[in-house]
Design an enzyme around this catalytic site. Sequence first.
Site, PDB file in Angstrom:
ATOM      1  N   CYS A 227      32.400  49.618  31.553  1.00 37.95           N
ATOM      2  CA  CYS A 227      32.405  48.209  31.962  1.00 37.95           C
ATOM      3  C   CYS A 227      31.312  47.873  32.967  1.00 37.95           C
ATOM      4  CB  CYS A 227      33.771  47.843  32.539  1.00 37.95           C
ATOM      5  SG  CYS A 227      35.124  48.007  31.351  1.00 37.95           S
TER       6      CYS A 227
ATOM      7  N   HIS B  60      32.931  41.125  36.280  1.00 34.91           N
ATOM      8  CA  HIS B  60      33.421  41.742  35.058  1.00 34.91           C
ATOM      9  C   HIS B  60      34.796  41.172  34.745  1.00 34.91           C
ATOM     10  CE1 HIS B  60      34.746  44.548  32.102  1.00 34.91           C
ATOM     11  NE2 HIS B  60      35.569  45.183  32.914  1.00 34.91           N
TER      12      HIS B  60
ATOM     13  N   ASN C 160      38.819  41.646  27.704  1.00 38.49           N
ATOM     14  CA  ASN C 160      37.831  42.562  28.273  1.00 38.49           C
ATOM     15  C   ASN C 160      36.943  43.082  27.158  1.00 38.49           C
ATOM     16  OD1 ASN C 160      36.367  44.598  29.489  1.00 38.49           O
ATOM     17  ND2 ASN C 160      38.119  45.618  30.419  1.00 38.49           N
TER      18      ASN C 160
END
Length: 333
Positions: A117, A257, A287
């Site tokens: 990520c 994020h 996500n």
Amino acid sequence: MRTRYNAAITALGGYVPETVLTNKALEEMVDTNSEWIVSRTGIEERRIANDDRVATSDLATMAVNDLLTSANMKPEAVECIIISTSTPDYIMVSTASVVCEKAGLINAWGVDSNAACSGFLYALTLGASLVESGRYKNVIVVGADKNSSIINYEDRNTCILFGDGAGAVLLEQTTEDVGIIDNVFKTDGTGREHLIVLAGGSQTPSTIDTVNNKLNYISQNGKVVFKAAIEGMSDTCTTLLGRNELRVDEIKWLIPHQANLRIINAVGEKLGLTAEQVKVNIQRYGNTTAATIPLCLWDYKNDFKAGDNMILTAFGAGFSWGATYLRWAELRK
């Protein structure tokens, strides 16, 4: 005297698959409910590339094509492409090589990077360094992941979180006071057990047993990751502000994020930013791992003005985390 170049983001591209996986649909697949998912994560739906023939390279190529169109730029003008992904098409053969072929980047060389990520921010800094060196005038940086290929849709702890998508930015040389200015990055391998795909690499090659035991899917210790993400993202943002002598009121936007809305809100509050300054699209995409930050930039590009100070921050498997400070530039028309 040698000219000093900055690397500025001058174009954006994005792509998400058409198939929408809603919370209601997940209720039919695992023991969960929409209200619980929204209250714990902020996610209402995510996009899924549900065709087995579609790979991460296809998502990335669509984002690159969108970028080239918006920038009125020919594919042959691209000199380099860096693709951040945790879900490459192949173990051997970089996804960047495939995208160069699919997108017609006949004069570019390409390479993959993987920091989960956090990967897009790491790749952004690598791309900026190439531009700042003066060796390259333009570099495309892509964050792309087909997370549905490594998700166990019988595991309610992970299947609710992740979606598929890709985002891309063009970095170009500039002598103006805009672009990538500074970053703070951290890595701690002791955290790897808490967010990991255990099988499929050289440590634990894929076998019938690893597949049967579902070791080729993402596993996560949510409580540990949640706490570490808030601390890591907040701390690196604070460090970045301090060493650049920036006051909070000088920061226009935070682009975090998109892992969990509660994490995003906690980081924004710790930094003293208003909810309006923190860009969020997790409710629509979930996500998307390396794609979250570039997709957020792509979604909200019309809100950004030249000269805006912004902080980008992420936390991911590894553990890996960090923050980047940039000053927004005029986008290509």
